[in-house]
Design a protein around this motif. Structure first.
Motif, PDB file in Angstrom:
ATOM      1  N   GLU A 195       7.262  13.303   4.349  1.00  0.00           N
ATOM      2  CA  GLU A 195       6.800  14.769   3.870  1.00  0.00           C
ATOM      3  C   GLU A 195       6.307  14.873   2.643  1.00  0.00           C
ATOM      4  O   GLU A 195       6.971  13.878   1.746  1.00  0.00           O
ATOM      5  CB  GLU A 195       7.346  15.757   4.403  1.00  0.00           C
ATOM      6  N   LEU A 196       5.614  15.791   2.276  1.00  0.00           N
ATOM      7  CA  LEU A 196       5.292  15.988   0.856  1.00  0.00           C
ATOM      8  C   LEU A 196       6.615  16.182  -0.189  1.00  0.00           C
ATOM      9  O   LEU A 196       7.143  17.099   0.333  1.00  0.00           O
ATOM     10  CB  LEU A 196       4.533  17.081   0.730  1.00  0.00           C
ATOM     11  N   PRO A 197       6.621  15.491  -1.044  1.00  0.00           N
ATOM     12  CA  PRO A 197       7.643  15.566  -2.018  1.00  0.00           C
ATOM     13  C   PRO A 197       7.812  17.114  -2.695  1.00  0.00           C
ATOM     14  O   PRO A 197       6.799  17.587  -2.542  1.00  0.00           O
ATOM     15  CB  PRO A 197       7.594  14.524  -3.083  1.00  0.00           C
ATOM     16  N   GLY A 198       8.919  17.622  -3.037  1.00  0.00           N
ATOM     17  CA  GLY A 198       9.060  18.925  -3.545  1.00  0.00           C
ATOM     18  C   GLY A 198       9.280  19.807  -2.740  1.00  0.00           C
ATOM     19  O   GLY A 198       9.360  21.200  -3.287  1.00  0.00           O
ATOM     20  N   ARG A 199       9.393  19.678  -1.592  1.00  0.00           N
ATOM     21  CA  ARG A 199       9.467  21.001  -0.554  1.00  0.00           C
ATOM     22  C   ARG A 199      11.035  20.923   0.119  1.00  0.00           C
ATOM     23  O   ARG A 199      11.303  22.216   0.347  1.00  0.00           O
ATOM     24  CB  ARG A 199       8.256  20.576   0.495  1.00  0.00           C
ATOM     25  N   ARG A 200      11.447  20.037   0.458  1.00  0.00           N
ATOM     26  CA  ARG A 200      12.829  19.960   1.243  1.00  0.00           C
ATOM     27  C   ARG A 200      13.771  19.365   0.626  1.00  0.00           C
ATOM     28  O   ARG A 200      13.538  18.116   0.379  1.00  0.00           O
ATOM     29  CB  ARG A 200      12.707  19.399   2.878  1.00  0.00           C
ATOM     30  N   ALA A 210       0.943  -1.150  -0.081  1.00  0.00           N
ATOM     31  CA  ALA A 210       0.055  -0.146   0.036  1.00  0.00           C
ATOM     32  C   ALA A 210       0.954   1.239  -0.067  1.00  0.00           C
ATOM     33  O   ALA A 210       1.261   1.820   1.144  1.00  0.00           O
ATOM     34  CB  ALA A 210      -0.790   0.019   1.110  1.00  0.00           C
ATOM     35  N   PRO A 211       0.991   1.668  -1.292  1.00  0.00           N
ATOM     36  CA  PRO A 211       2.188   3.012  -1.226  1.00  0.00           C
ATOM     37  C   PRO A 211       1.716   4.176  -0.482  1.00  0.00           C
ATOM     38  O   PRO A 211       0.470   4.237  -0.696  1.00  0.00           O
ATOM     39  CB  PRO A 211       2.220   3.063  -2.789  1.00  0.00           C
ATOM     40  N   SER A 212       2.345   4.991   0.310  1.00  0.00           N
ATOM     41  CA  SER A 212       1.914   5.926   0.998  1.00  0.00           C
ATOM     42  C   SER A 212       1.468   7.240   0.130  1.00  0.00           C
ATOM     43  O   SER A 212       1.830   7.111  -1.139  1.00  0.00           O
ATOM     44  CB  SER A 212       2.988   6.467   1.826  1.00  0.00           C
ATOM     45  N   GLU A 213       0.620   7.834   0.515  1.00  0.00           N
ATOM     46  CA  GLU A 213       0.186   8.994  -0.279  1.00  0.00           C
ATOM     47  C   GLU A 213       1.151   9.860  -0.623  1.00  0.00           C
ATOM     48  O   GLU A 213       1.366  10.235  -1.955  1.00  0.00           O
ATOM     49  CB  GLU A 213      -0.780   9.880   0.428  1.00  0.00           C
ATOM     50  N   ASN A 214       2.206  10.157   0.117  1.00  0.00           N
ATOM     51  CA  ASN A 214       3.550  10.995  -0.198  1.00  0.00           C
ATOM     52  C   ASN A 214       4.329  10.380  -1.248  1.00  0.00           C
ATOM     53  O   ASN A 214       5.007  11.201  -2.180  1.00  0.00           O
ATOM     54  CB  ASN A 214       4.424  11.160   1.022  1.00  0.00           C
ATOM     55  N   LEU A 215       4.507   8.924  -1.109  1.00  0.00           N
ATOM     56  CA  LEU A 215       5.359   8.267  -2.139  1.00  0.00           C
ATOM     57  C   LEU A 215       4.565   8.252  -3.668  1.00  0.00           C
ATOM     58  O   LEU A 215       5.190   8.475  -4.466  1.00  0.00           O
ATOM     59  CB  LEU A 215       5.192   6.831  -1.897  1.00  0.00           C
ATOM     60  N   SER A 216       3.240   8.205  -3.535  1.00  0.00           N
ATOM     61  CA  SER A 216       2.427   8.117  -4.593  1.00  0.00           C
ATOM     62  C   SER A 216       2.529   9.789  -5.437  1.00  0.00           C
ATOM     63  O   SER A 216       2.264   9.823  -6.699  1.00  0.00           O
ATOM     64  CB  SER A 216       1.144   7.960  -4.654  1.00  0.00           C
ATOM     65  N   ARG A 217       2.780  10.854  -4.539  1.00  0.00           N
ATOM     66  CA  ARG A 217       2.670  11.925  -5.129  1.00  0.00           C
ATOM     67  C   ARG A 217       4.326  12.517  -5.496  1.00  0.00           C
ATOM     68  O   ARG A 217       4.451  13.469  -6.249  1.00  0.00           O
ATOM     69  CB  ARG A 217       2.418  13.148  -4.086  1.00  0.00           C
ATOM     70  N   MET A 218       5.242  11.467  -5.231  1.00  0.00           N
ATOM     71  CA  MET A 218       6.673  11.831  -5.990  1.00  0.00           C
ATOM     72  C   MET A 218       6.793  11.879  -7.422  1.00  0.00           C
ATOM     73  O   MET A 218       6.159  10.912  -8.259  1.00  0.00           O
ATOM     74  CB  MET A 218       7.528  10.819  -5.098  1.00  0.00           C
TER      75      MET A 218
END
Length: 476
Positions: A116-121, A69-77
């Motif tokens: 954390e959400l990708p694209g920020r740090r 079950a890929p995490s939401e953050n991984l799915s957004r990468m």
């Protein structure tokens, strides 16, 4: 600190091409993390060919290999999050630990929590670059080295290079590329010339500007704890930023950078490129990029203003370096000629199982038996002997282990000492690894009951020495 090569290109020609013994300019050199910029270049080609998009989700390339079950953050990468090292991970994964895995390295990345959400740090991570390599292989059907050969290497005349692969056959995206320093210079000059080489476009139009842009304005690599990068780097250069697998700054200077002093730095405004390879410890190589930026920006500007000349710079540095091209001196004396013995070892941190020593008039033959097999290494006495070895060295070599590495080997007996009469029985063995930063020294101290072996290296990301181990004669 050792500077293996220094090359400078300015206004269309190479004005400095210097090297230090024994790193002949025709030898390849490990680029370590400067490999990342080549991996990023492969992504640029793949994008131009319509094989991928920078906003494509990373999970789309690894169907069947993802967590249940890929995490939401991984799915957004996205692919661009990999290029800019903004994946959302809480720590940076290093090749020093990844290379020890016996399964594919992409799995380590997919297993790592995306906190954390990708694209920020920004979090510097060699495994992130490796995933880019895996993506290019997935969409092209070729490992990155094969994919880049007709597109990049052949147009530049780069024919002598090696690129390590992971257990799944994926070219190591974050490190593992070796090439001649002059070929690394050509790579930098290609970027300086906006991707055009000898009048022909090689890189996709617009990619050099896109790759060197300041996508991350303050890129703090994190502190290395021996296994991973954690937390912000307290000594980070304030203006250090990141593009697409290049380090870059506010004034537009950008570079491919590798541990221990491997640099390819592009100066667009000054029309110059500087390449350095070397063996520098933690206290030096971290400061190298800033030093190169300041030194050569000023030097290029001075030459452009007529305050200096390329020949002046070449002559000044040439005088300093000329002595460095002479072989390292060795003592010629030999003792214990005819000595021959084999020693066995209990399990130890060297991975050493047995050691045979045979002392001859002009050489010392060492036969090493370790967890990787049997290895004969012949050491010159008063001279160096070139050969290849696959002896176990990974513990002190940033986890690198070549199946066959070119070395120069020499033996010297410790000089006699009034304070320590046993120095006659101390043998120093030195291995210069010709295509990497490493110099190993083995110290064999003989006594009536056996031998004590100590081992150290000039540079490493972790410990630079192993604890001494004790060997006993096999036939006593």
């Amino acid at each position: 600190m050792r500077l293996h090569s220094l090359l400078v290109h300015w206004r269309g020609r190479t004005v400095l091409d210097l090297w230090q013994w024994p790193h002949d300019p025709d030898l390849k050199h490990k680029l370590h993390s400067a490999t990342k910029s080549f991996t990023g270049t492969a992504v640029g080609f793949a994008e131009a060919e319509g094989l991928l998009g920078l906003d494509d989700p990373v999970v789309d390339f690894f169907d069947g290999r993802l967590p249940a079950a890929p995490s939401e953050n991984l799915s957004r990468m996205r692919v661009r999050d990999l290029l800019t090292m903004q994946t959302g991970h809480g720590r940076g994964l290093s090749g020093a630990t990844t290379r020890l895995r016996r399964t594919g390295w992409v799995g380590e990345f997919l297993e790592e929590p995306v906190v954390e959400l990708p694209g920020r740090r920004f979090v510097y991570s060699s495994t992130t670059s490796h995933v880019l390599s895996a993506i290019v292989q997935e969409v092209s059907g070729q490992p990155v080295d094969e994919y880049l050969s007709p597109r990049l290497f052949e147009p530049l005349g780069i024919v002598d290079f090696d690129w390590e692969r992971d257990p799944d056959g994926v070219a190591s995206g974050g490190n593992g590329l070796s090439m001649r320093p002059r070929d690394l210079l050509s790579f930098g000059v290609l970027y300086l010339q906006d991707g055009v080489w000898q009048g022909k476009r090689v890189l996709p139009s617009g990619w050099p500007r896109k790759a060197s842009a300041l996508h991350v304005r303050r890129a703090l690599g994190g502190e290395w704890n021996g296994k991973e990068f954690v937390g912000p780097a307290v000594d980070a250069v304030a203006d250090s930023g990141y593009g697409f697998q290049f380090w870059t700054t506010e004034d537009g200077i950008y570079n491919a950078s590798g541990i221990f002093g491997q640099e390819c730095m592009v100066f667009p405004d000054q029309d110059g490129v500087v390449v350095v390879t070397g063996a520098m410890g933690n206290g030096t190589y971290h400061d190298l990029p800033e030093m190169l930026r300041e030194t050569f920006r000023d030097a290029f500007d001075a030459m452009a203003d007529g305050q200096g000349s390329a020949s002046d710079e070449r002559d000044e540095v040439g005088r300093w370096v000329r002595s460095a091209q002479e072989p390292e001196p060795l003592r010629a004396g030999t003792r214990r000629v005819g000595f021959r013995e084999t020693y066995d070892f209990e399990p130890n941190e060297h991975g050493l199982r047995a050691l045979s020593v045979e002392v001859r008039e002009e050489s010392v033959l060492l036969v090493v038996e370790d967890e990787l097999g049997r290895h004969d290494v012949e050491h010159g006495v008063g001279h160096w002997i070139r050969q290849d070895t696959g002896a176990s060295v990974w513990r002190l070599h940033h986890s690198y282990q070549d199946a066959s590495a070119a070395i120069l080997a020499a033996a010297q007996w410790s000089a006699p000492s009034d304070e320590d009469p046993t120095t006659d029985d101390v043998l120093l063995l030195t291995w210069h690894f010709l295509e990497s930063p490493f110099i190993d020294q083995l110290t064999l101290r003989f006594d009536a009951a056996g031998v004590t072996v100590a081992r150290e290296v000039n540079v490493n990301s972790g410990p630079t020495e192993l604890p001494p181990v004790r060997g006993v004669p096999r036939h006593r």
